[in-house]
Design an enzyme around this catalytic site. Structure first.
Site, PDB file in Angstrom:
ATOM      1  N   HIS A   1      41.508 -43.132  25.832  1.00 12.14           N
ATOM      2  CA  HIS A   1      41.521 -41.850  26.549  1.00 12.14           C
ATOM      3  C   HIS A   1      41.059 -42.105  27.988  1.00 12.14           C
ATOM      4  O   HIS A   1      39.869 -41.990  28.312  1.00 12.14           O
ATOM      5  CB  HIS A   1      40.602 -40.835  25.847  1.00 12.14           C
ATOM      6  CG  HIS A   1      40.685 -39.443  26.401  1.00 12.14           C
ATOM      7  ND1 HIS A   1      40.755 -38.324  25.605  1.00 12.14           N
ATOM      8  CD2 HIS A   1      40.709 -38.978  27.667  1.00 12.14           C
ATOM      9  CE1 HIS A   1      40.809 -37.235  26.359  1.00 12.14           C
ATOM     10  NE2 HIS A   1      40.774 -37.613  27.627  1.00 12.14           N
TER      11      HIS A   1
ATOM     12  N   HIS B   1      42.465 -41.141  31.971  1.00  4.33           N
ATOM     13  CA  HIS B   1      43.438 -40.494  32.871  1.00  4.33           C
ATOM     14  C   HIS B   1      43.553 -41.346  34.134  1.00  4.33           C
ATOM     15  O   HIS B   1      42.529 -41.638  34.780  1.00  4.33           O
ATOM     16  CB  HIS B   1      42.961 -39.095  33.266  1.00  4.33           C
ATOM     17  CG  HIS B   1      42.811 -38.149  32.114  1.00  4.33           C
ATOM     18  ND1 HIS B   1      43.838 -37.338  31.679  1.00  4.33           N
ATOM     19  CD2 HIS B   1      41.750 -37.875  31.305  1.00  4.33           C
ATOM     20  CE1 HIS B   1      43.415 -36.591  30.661  1.00  4.33           C
ATOM     21  NE2 HIS B   1      42.147 -36.903  30.412  1.00  4.33           N
TER      22      HIS B   1
ATOM     23  N   HIS C   1      44.692 -35.587  43.836  1.00  3.22           N
ATOM     24  CA  HIS C   1      46.160 -35.582  43.845  1.00  3.22           C
ATOM     25  C   HIS C   1      46.717 -35.519  45.268  1.00  3.22           C
ATOM     26  O   HIS C   1      47.788 -36.054  45.533  1.00  3.22           O
ATOM     27  CB  HIS C   1      46.701 -34.437  42.977  1.00  3.22           C
ATOM     28  CG  HIS C   1      46.467 -34.677  41.511  1.00  3.22           C
ATOM     29  ND1 HIS C   1      46.185 -33.685  40.607  1.00  3.22           N
ATOM     30  CD2 HIS C   1      46.449 -35.822  40.784  1.00  3.22           C
ATOM     31  CE1 HIS C   1      46.011 -34.198  39.401  1.00  3.22           C
ATOM     32  NE2 HIS C   1      46.162 -35.496  39.484  1.00  3.22           N
TER      33      HIS C   1
ATOM     34  N   GLY D   1      44.511 -31.014  31.120  1.00  4.12           N
ATOM     35  CA  GLY D   1      44.435 -30.059  32.221  1.00  4.12           C
ATOM     36  C   GLY D   1      43.315 -29.068  31.970  1.00  4.12           C
ATOM     37  O   GLY D   1      42.665 -29.099  30.914  1.00  4.12           O
TER      38      GLY D   1
ATOM     39  N   HIS E   1      44.027 -32.564  24.059  1.00  2.00           N
ATOM     40  CA  HIS E   1      42.672 -32.180  24.437  1.00  2.00           C
ATOM     41  C   HIS E   1      42.363 -30.928  23.628  1.00  2.00           C
ATOM     42  O   HIS E   1      43.045 -29.906  23.797  1.00  2.00           O
ATOM     43  CB  HIS E   1      42.600 -31.866  25.929  1.00  2.00           C
ATOM     44  CG  HIS E   1      42.500 -33.083  26.781  1.00  2.00           C
ATOM     45  ND1 HIS E   1      43.460 -34.057  26.800  1.00  2.00           N
ATOM     46  CD2 HIS E   1      41.521 -33.507  27.641  1.00  2.00           C
ATOM     47  CE1 HIS E   1      43.092 -35.020  27.633  1.00  2.00           C
ATOM     48  NE2 HIS E   1      41.926 -34.707  28.147  1.00  2.00           N
TER      49      HIS E   1
ATOM     50  N   GLU F   1      37.668 -28.352  24.312  1.00  2.00           N
ATOM     51  CA  GLU F   1      36.776 -28.697  25.430  1.00  2.00           C
ATOM     52  C   GLU F   1      35.973 -27.461  25.845  1.00  2.00           C
ATOM     53  O   GLU F   1      34.885 -27.569  26.402  1.00  2.00           O
ATOM     54  CB  GLU F   1      37.614 -29.213  26.611  1.00  2.00           C
ATOM     55  CG  GLU F   1      37.106 -30.518  27.165  1.00  2.00           C
ATOM     56  CD  GLU F   1      37.934 -31.047  28.333  1.00  2.00           C
ATOM     57  OE1 GLU F   1      39.121 -30.700  28.455  1.00  2.00           O
ATOM     58  OE2 GLU F   1      37.373 -31.819  29.116  1.00  2.00           O
TER      59      GLU F   1
ATOM     60  N   ASP G   1      37.420 -41.277  29.530  1.00  2.00           N
ATOM     61  CA  ASP G   1      38.020 -40.055  30.078  1.00  2.00           C
ATOM     62  C   ASP G   1      38.419 -40.280  31.539  1.00  2.00           C
ATOM     63  O   ASP G   1      39.596 -40.419  31.841  1.00  2.00           O
ATOM     64  CB  ASP G   1      37.044 -38.866  29.960  1.00  2.00           C
ATOM     65  CG  ASP G   1      37.748 -37.519  30.020  1.00  2.00           C
ATOM     66  OD1 ASP G   1      38.982 -37.502  30.021  1.00  2.00           O
ATOM     67  OD2 ASP G   1      37.055 -36.484  30.048  1.00  2.00           O
TER      68      ASP G   1
HETATM   69  C1  6MZ Z   1      41.246 -32.017  30.626  1.00  2.00           C
HETATM   70  C2  6MZ Z   1      41.643 -33.690  32.143  1.00  2.00           C
HETATM   71  C3  6MZ Z   1      40.293 -34.115  32.062  1.00  2.00           C
HETATM   72  O1  6MZ Z   1      47.203 -37.116  34.949  1.00  2.00           O
HETATM   73  O2  6MZ Z   1      46.870 -36.954  37.413  1.00  2.00           O
HETATM   74  N1  6MZ Z   1      42.250 -34.488  33.014  1.00  2.00           N
HETATM   75  N2  6MZ Z   1      42.105 -32.659  31.418  1.00  2.00           N
HETATM   76  N3  6MZ Z   1      39.943 -32.353  30.497  1.00  2.00           N
HETATM   77  C4  6MZ Z   1      39.422 -33.381  31.211  1.00  2.00           C
HETATM   78  N4  6MZ Z   1      38.084 -33.638  31.080  1.00  2.00           N
HETATM   79  C5  6MZ Z   1      37.195 -33.783  32.177  1.00  2.00           C
HETATM   80  N5  6MZ Z   1      40.145 -35.173  32.862  1.00  2.00           N
HETATM   81  C6  6MZ Z   1      41.360 -35.400  33.430  1.00  2.00           C
HETATM   82  O3  6MZ Z   1      44.953 -37.581  35.903  1.00  2.00           O
HETATM   83  C7  6MZ Z   1      44.184 -36.456  36.249  1.00  2.00           C
HETATM   84  C8  6MZ Z   1      44.541 -35.286  35.372  1.00  2.00           C
HETATM   85  O4  6MZ Z   1      44.120 -35.540  34.027  1.00  2.00           O
HETATM   86  C9  6MZ Z   1      43.684 -34.336  33.402  1.00  2.00           C
HETATM   87  C10 6MZ Z   1      43.840 -33.229  34.432  1.00  2.00           C
HETATM   88  O5  6MZ Z   1      45.091 -32.598  34.241  1.00  2.00           O
HETATM   89  C11 6MZ Z   1      43.813 -33.999  35.745  1.00  2.00           C
HETATM   90  O6  6MZ Z   1      44.476 -33.318  36.787  1.00  2.00           O
HETATM   91  P1  6MZ Z   1      46.539 -37.701  36.143  1.00  2.00           P
HETATM   92  O7  6MZ Z   1      46.765 -39.184  36.284  1.00  2.00           O
END
Ligand code: 6MZ
Length: 359
Positions: A13, A15, A65, A194, A221, A224, A299
């Site tokens: 997990h 991002h 972004h 998101g 997700h 949360e 995360d």
């Molecule tokens: C929900 C999260 C997140 O996709 O642009 N993102 N969504 N909960 C979280 N917990 C803190 N952390 C990240 O990576 C950034 C995107 O991942 C999701 C959000 O949509 C965020 O804009 P990417 O690579």
């Protein structure tokens, strides 16, 4: 920390845009500041700030972004993120990202993902294996010269395409179509993420049902923030994994436990965003004690200034777990990866050889 760094680990997990080095974000912000696109002074303290509430996190993602808009930057951050995970002995990384469209710079969801793939190919500190193992060896990308093959470490990388909760049904469907198109390039599934207070489950459901029908994996997700109706619908949907699971009530805990859906646990993220008050009341304790399948994850290693080794170290010290228990926890994650059995077999060998050294 050194010991946790030295051990093989699996990250499920992470991002992409949440895992960027602070130094890179600051560099990108400085350049955009010089061009007059942003106010660098205003942005600098936001990037450097430690500890963010959940709403603040999503504001930060909007800023990130802006900093990572173009293809070349997407390639750069992908390369750096993979290198950073590999440097701390992550042997299998499932990296998730939201494919983005930006007509003004000729970016489609596909070209965004092509830039990600380019980043995987650009990694030179480690051998990156990201194509499915069923493809013939000549199709799989070897990123290093044969001469130094034996001296380099290897990391398996697989990709998950994220549906952002702000997206419409058709935008979500487009992401799923893209994931299907890119199966041969290491895309193994779909993530729903998101801002959890935005959007409705029903909006994404058609795309998620289609994902399931097509045999792609799904992680959601889930929980949360408190939202009983949605949490129940998500658990009833039976995704292959869920992330977070912070705000479940008794009935949902029972449902989760009987479903055996593996949980991606993000300790630092949950504490920093205050979705969990403190580690001693974290659901890790209960889930671990009943042997519910779970995996420790970062995360957003950049946003929360953490690393997977740090997450293991925090769990061990907070929950009184020994090295062997932690090693087994890390090895257990092999069962939940979305890659195919041949990758799982390789991962078992990697862990078993590390275990022999452990004694
Ligand atoms: C929900 C999260 C997140 O996709 O642009 N993102 N969504 N909960 C979280 N917990 C803190 N952390 C990240 O990576 C950034 C995107 O991942 C999701 C959000 O949509 C965020 O804009 P990417 O690579």
């Amino acid at each position: 920390m050194e010991w946790w760094v030295s051990q093989p680990k699996i990250e499920l997990h992470a991002h992409l845009n949440g895992s960027i080095r602070d130094s890179t974000l600051l560099e990108l912000a400085r350049v955009l500041g010089e061009k007059g696109v942003i106010d660098f002074a205003g942005v600098e303290h936001v990037i450097k700030k430690n500890g963010r509430s959940l709403p603040e996190c999503f504001k930060l993602f909007d800023l990130i972004h802006v900093l990572t808009t173009d293809h070349a930057t997407v390639t750069r951050i992908t390369k750096e993120v993979v290198e950073d995970f590999a440097a701390e002995n992550v042997v299998y990384l499932e990296l998730r990202t939201t494919p983005k469209k930006n007509e003004s710079i000729g970016m489609s969801k596909r070209t965004y993902m092509d830039a990600v793939i380019k980043g995987l190919k650009a990694v030179d500190t480690v051998d990156v294996a990201f194509t499915p193992s069923q493809t013939s060896p000549e199709n799989s990308v070897t990123l290093i010269s044969d001469a130094c093959k034996t001296t380099k470490k290897k990391i398996y990388v697989r990709l998950l395409l994220s549906i952002d909760r702000r997206e419409t049904t058709s935008a979500a469907m487009e992401t799923v179509q893209l994931a299907l198109e890119m199966r041969d390039l290491g895309v193994v599934g779909i993530d729903l993420s998101g801002n959890p207070v935005v959007g409705e489950w029903e909006t994404y459901l058609p795309a998620l049902k289609f994902t399931k029908e097509q045999g792609l994996h799904i992680t959601l997700h889930c929980g949360e923030v408190p939202n009983r109706k949605e949490i129940q619908a998500m658990l009833d949907f039976l995704p292959q994994r869920i992330g977070h699971a912070c705000c479940l009530e008794d009935e949902e805990w029972e449902k989760l436990k009987s479903s055996k859906i593996p949980v991606e646990v993000c300790l630092t993220s949950n504490i920093m965003t205050q979705t969990i008050a403190s580690l001693d009341v974290h659901h890790f304790v209960d889930l671990y004690s009943v042997k519910h399948p779970l995996v420790l994850c970062t995360d957003d290693a950049g946003v929360f200034s953490t690393s997977l080794s740090h997450e293991y170290s925090v769990a061990a010290s907070s929950f009184g777990l020994g090295k062997l228990e932690m090693f087994q926890l890390a090895r257990g994650a092999i069962d939940f990866v979305f890659a195919d059995d041949s990758v799982k077999k390789d991962l078992r060998e990697i862990f078993d050889s590390a275990k022999r050294k452990l004694g």
